[in-house]
Structures are given as C-alpha cells and as structure tokens.
Design a protein around this motif. Structure first.
Motif, PDB file in Angstrom:
ATOM      1  N   VAL A 216       4.682   9.660  12.051  1.00 36.52           N
ATOM      2  CA  VAL A 216       4.081   8.451  11.507  1.00 36.52           C
ATOM      3  C   VAL A 216       5.212   7.495  11.146  1.00 36.52           C
ATOM      4  CG1 VAL A 216       2.683   7.504   9.645  1.00 36.52           C
ATOM      5  CG2 VAL A 216       2.139   9.746  10.594  1.00 36.52           C
ATOM      6  N   ASP A 217       5.094   6.277  11.587  1.00 34.77           N
ATOM      7  CA  ASP A 217       6.105   5.271  11.292  1.00 34.77           C
ATOM      8  C   ASP A 217       6.006   4.876   9.822  1.00 34.77           C
ATOM      9  OD1 ASP A 217       7.955   3.272  11.307  1.00 34.77           O
ATOM     10  OD2 ASP A 217       6.901   1.989  12.740  1.00 34.77           O
ATOM     11  N   PRO A 218       7.083   5.042   9.052  1.00 28.27           N
ATOM     12  CA  PRO A 218       7.024   4.695   7.625  1.00 28.27           C
ATOM     13  C   PRO A 218       6.758   3.207   7.402  1.00 28.27           C
ATOM     14  CG  PRO A 218       9.246   5.400   8.249  1.00 28.27           C
ATOM     15  CD  PRO A 218       8.358   5.604   9.430  1.00 28.27           C
ATOM     16  N   LEU A 219       7.141   2.370   8.341  1.00 26.80           N
ATOM     17  CA  LEU A 219       6.888   0.941   8.208  1.00 26.80           C
ATOM     18  C   LEU A 219       5.386   0.663   8.193  1.00 26.80           C
ATOM     19  CD1 LEU A 219       7.917  -1.960   8.076  1.00 26.80           C
ATOM     20  CD2 LEU A 219       8.011  -1.956  10.571  1.00 26.80           C
ATOM     21  N   ASP A 220       4.638   1.334   9.071  1.00 27.59           N
ATOM     22  CA  ASP A 220       3.187   1.145   9.098  1.00 27.59           C
ATOM     23  C   ASP A 220       2.543   1.597   7.790  1.00 27.59           C
ATOM     24  OD1 ASP A 220       3.298   0.139  11.676  1.00 27.59           O
ATOM     25  OD2 ASP A 220       2.905   2.085  12.608  1.00 27.59           O
ATOM     26  N   THR A 221       3.036   2.700   7.252  1.00 25.47           N
ATOM     27  CA  THR A 221       2.494   3.217   5.997  1.00 25.47           C
ATOM     28  C   THR A 221       2.731   2.240   4.850  1.00 25.47           C
ATOM     29  OG1 THR A 221       2.966   5.453   6.777  1.00 25.47           O
ATOM     30  CG2 THR A 221       2.549   5.182   4.422  1.00 25.47           C
ATOM     31  N   VAL A 222       3.940   1.718   4.769  1.00 25.57           N
ATOM     32  CA  VAL A 222       4.272   0.772   3.692  1.00 25.57           C
ATOM     33  C   VAL A 222       3.490  -0.518   3.871  1.00 25.57           C
ATOM     34  CG1 VAL A 222       6.130  -0.568   2.639  1.00 25.57           C
ATOM     35  CG2 VAL A 222       6.539   1.790   3.319  1.00 25.57           C
ATOM     36  N   ARG A 223       3.335  -0.976   5.110  1.00 29.90           N
ATOM     37  CA  ARG A 223       2.559  -2.198   5.352  1.00 29.90           C
ATOM     38  C   ARG A 223       1.121  -2.040   4.872  1.00 29.90           C
ATOM     39  NH1 ARG A 223       4.506  -4.126  11.364  1.00 29.90           N
ATOM     40  NH2 ARG A 223       6.302  -5.350  10.665  1.00 29.90           N
ATOM     41  N   GLN A 224       0.517  -0.888   5.153  1.00 30.51           N
ATOM     42  CA  GLN A 224      -0.858  -0.658   4.721  1.00 30.51           C
ATOM     43  C   GLN A 224      -0.962  -0.677   3.207  1.00 30.51           C
ATOM     44  OE1 GLN A 224      -1.898   3.023   6.622  1.00 30.51           O
ATOM     45  NE2 GLN A 224      -2.502   2.029   8.525  1.00 30.51           N
ATOM     46  N   LYS A 225       0.005  -0.057   2.527  1.00 34.21           N
ATOM     47  CA  LYS A 225      -0.013  -0.054   1.061  1.00 34.21           C
ATOM     48  C   LYS A 225       0.174  -1.455   0.510  1.00 34.21           C
ATOM     49  CE  LYS A 225       1.575   4.684   0.479  1.00 34.21           C
ATOM     50  NZ  LYS A 225       2.669   5.555   0.028  1.00 34.21           N
ATOM     51  N   CYS A 226       1.054  -2.218   1.133  1.00 31.33           N
ATOM     52  CA  CYS A 226       1.307  -3.579   0.662  1.00 31.33           C
ATOM     53  C   CYS A 226       0.102  -4.491   0.894  1.00 31.33           C
ATOM     54  CB  CYS A 226       2.550  -4.157   1.342  1.00 31.33           C
ATOM     55  SG  CYS A 226       4.088  -3.531   0.663  1.00 31.33           S
ATOM     56  N   GLU A 227      -0.627  -4.263   1.968  1.00 25.46           N
ATOM     57  CA  GLU A 227      -1.806  -5.087   2.242  1.00 25.46           C
ATOM     58  C   GLU A 227      -2.890  -4.884   1.196  1.00 25.46           C
ATOM     59  OE1 GLU A 227      -3.078  -4.510   6.277  1.00 25.46           O
ATOM     60  OE2 GLU A 227      -1.223  -5.320   7.097  1.00 25.46           O
ATOM     61  N   GLU A 228      -2.797  -3.823   0.419  1.00 24.03           N
ATOM     62  CA  GLU A 228      -3.787  -3.548  -0.619  1.00 24.03           C
ATOM     63  C   GLU A 228      -3.415  -4.158  -1.968  1.00 24.03           C
ATOM     64  OE1 GLU A 228      -4.036   0.692  -0.570  1.00 24.03           O
ATOM     65  OE2 GLU A 228      -4.939   0.748   1.429  1.00 24.03           O
ATOM     66  N   THR A 229      -2.217  -4.753  -2.074  1.00 22.41           N
ATOM     67  CA  THR A 229      -1.814  -5.362  -3.336  1.00 22.41           C
ATOM     68  C   THR A 229      -2.626  -6.633  -3.570  1.00 22.41           C
ATOM     69  OG1 THR A 229      -0.036  -6.656  -2.327  1.00 22.41           O
ATOM     70  CG2 THR A 229       0.537  -4.454  -3.167  1.00 22.41           C
ATOM     71  N   HIS A 230      -2.693  -7.037  -4.824  1.00 24.04           N
ATOM     72  CA  HIS A 230      -3.515  -8.187  -5.216  1.00 24.04           C
ATOM     73  C   HIS A 230      -3.128  -9.456  -4.447  1.00 24.04           C
ATOM     74  CE1 HIS A 230      -5.821 -10.914  -7.671  1.00 24.04           C
ATOM     75  NE2 HIS A 230      -4.731 -11.626  -7.900  1.00 24.04           N
ATOM     76  N   HIS A 231      -1.834  -9.730  -4.368  1.00 19.81           N
ATOM     77  CA  HIS A 231      -1.377 -10.955  -3.716  1.00 19.81           C
ATOM     78  C   HIS A 231      -1.716 -10.960  -2.227  1.00 19.81           C
ATOM     79  CE1 HIS A 231       0.908 -14.615  -3.334  1.00 19.81           C
ATOM     80  NE2 HIS A 231       1.686 -14.075  -2.412  1.00 19.81           N
ATOM     81  N   CYS A 232      -1.501  -9.835  -1.560  1.00 24.46           N
ATOM     82  CA  CYS A 232      -1.789  -9.756  -0.123  1.00 24.46           C
ATOM     83  C   CYS A 232      -3.290  -9.821   0.146  1.00 24.46           C
ATOM     84  CB  CYS A 232      -1.196  -8.489   0.478  1.00 24.46           C
ATOM     85  SG  CYS A 232       0.604  -8.539   0.595  1.00 24.46           S
ATOM     86  N   VAL A 233      -4.079  -9.214  -0.729  1.00 24.24           N
ATOM     87  CA  VAL A 233      -5.531  -9.274  -0.573  1.00 24.24           C
ATOM     88  C   VAL A 233      -5.995 -10.725  -0.681  1.00 24.24           C
ATOM     89  CG1 VAL A 233      -7.721  -8.665  -1.672  1.00 24.24           C
ATOM     90  CG2 VAL A 233      -5.973  -6.922  -1.343  1.00 24.24           C
ATOM     91  N   HIS A 234      -5.414 -11.461  -1.627  1.00 25.86           N
ATOM     92  CA  HIS A 234      -5.758 -12.873  -1.811  1.00 25.86           C
ATOM     93  C   HIS A 234      -5.389 -13.680  -0.557  1.00 25.86           C
ATOM     94  CE1 HIS A 234      -6.423 -16.663  -3.830  1.00 25.86           C
ATOM     95  NE2 HIS A 234      -5.189 -17.042  -3.526  1.00 25.86           N
ATOM     96  N   MET A 235      -4.214 -13.424  -0.006  1.00 22.47           N
ATOM     97  CA  MET A 235      -3.770 -14.151   1.191  1.00 22.47           C
ATOM     98  C   MET A 235      -4.635 -13.778   2.399  1.00 22.47           C
ATOM     99  SD  MET A 235      -1.389 -16.246   0.668  1.00 22.47           S
ATOM    100  CE  MET A 235      -1.239 -16.703  -1.026  1.00 22.47           C
TER     101      MET A 235
END
Length: 90
Positions: free
Chosen positions: A26-45
C-alpha cells in the motif's frame, strides 16, 4: 507435461504469486491523502468543489470552470500531506 512447465518457468514465481505480493503493498502517500481529505479544512474545500461542479453541470451554456476550487482543494490536501508524510520518511 508438468516437467515441461517447470522447465519453462525456471523456478520463477508464477504471475499469480507476483500479483498477490503487489496487492499487499500500500502506498503510504495514498493512505495519508485519504486521512487528510477527512480533515475539517479539506472537507470544506471539497464541498466547495462539489458545489461548483453541480452548479456548472446544471447549466447548458456556461464558461465557468471549477479550476480555482480544484486547486484550492488540492492545495489544502497537499499542505496537510506534507506535514504528515515527511515525518514518516526514514
């Protein structure tokens, strides 16, 4: 027949075995991207981007594009990823 198949492969792993090994990685970049997309700021964007896509998609004639919203979302996600990913690099 079995002997001939073994000679052809020369002891190399079967394609099925190689595919199984690749699926486990599993690519760690994909995992981190998915976690970051769940943050409040990214959800808003992402909501802004989806709202723009809905608005543009509902119009038959428009010159509006959602480029700015897309870049804002990608910037927010990548900013989050940069802080988290490089802490795990060895």
């Amino acid at each position: 027949m079995v002997f001939e198949e073994k000679m052809i492969t020369n002891g190399e792993p079967d394609e099925e075995e190689e595919e199984e090994e690749e699926e486990d990685m599993v690519d760690p970049l994909d995992t981190v991207r998915q976690k970051c997309e769940e943050t409040h700021h990214c959800v808003h964007m992402r909501e802004k981007l989806e709202l723009c896509e809905t608005r543009v998609g509902s119009r038959s004639e428009t010159q509006e594009e959602c480029t700015e919203e897309l870049f804002d979302f990608l910037h927010a996600r990548d900013h989050c990823v940069a802080h988290k990913l490089f802490h795990s690099v060895k």
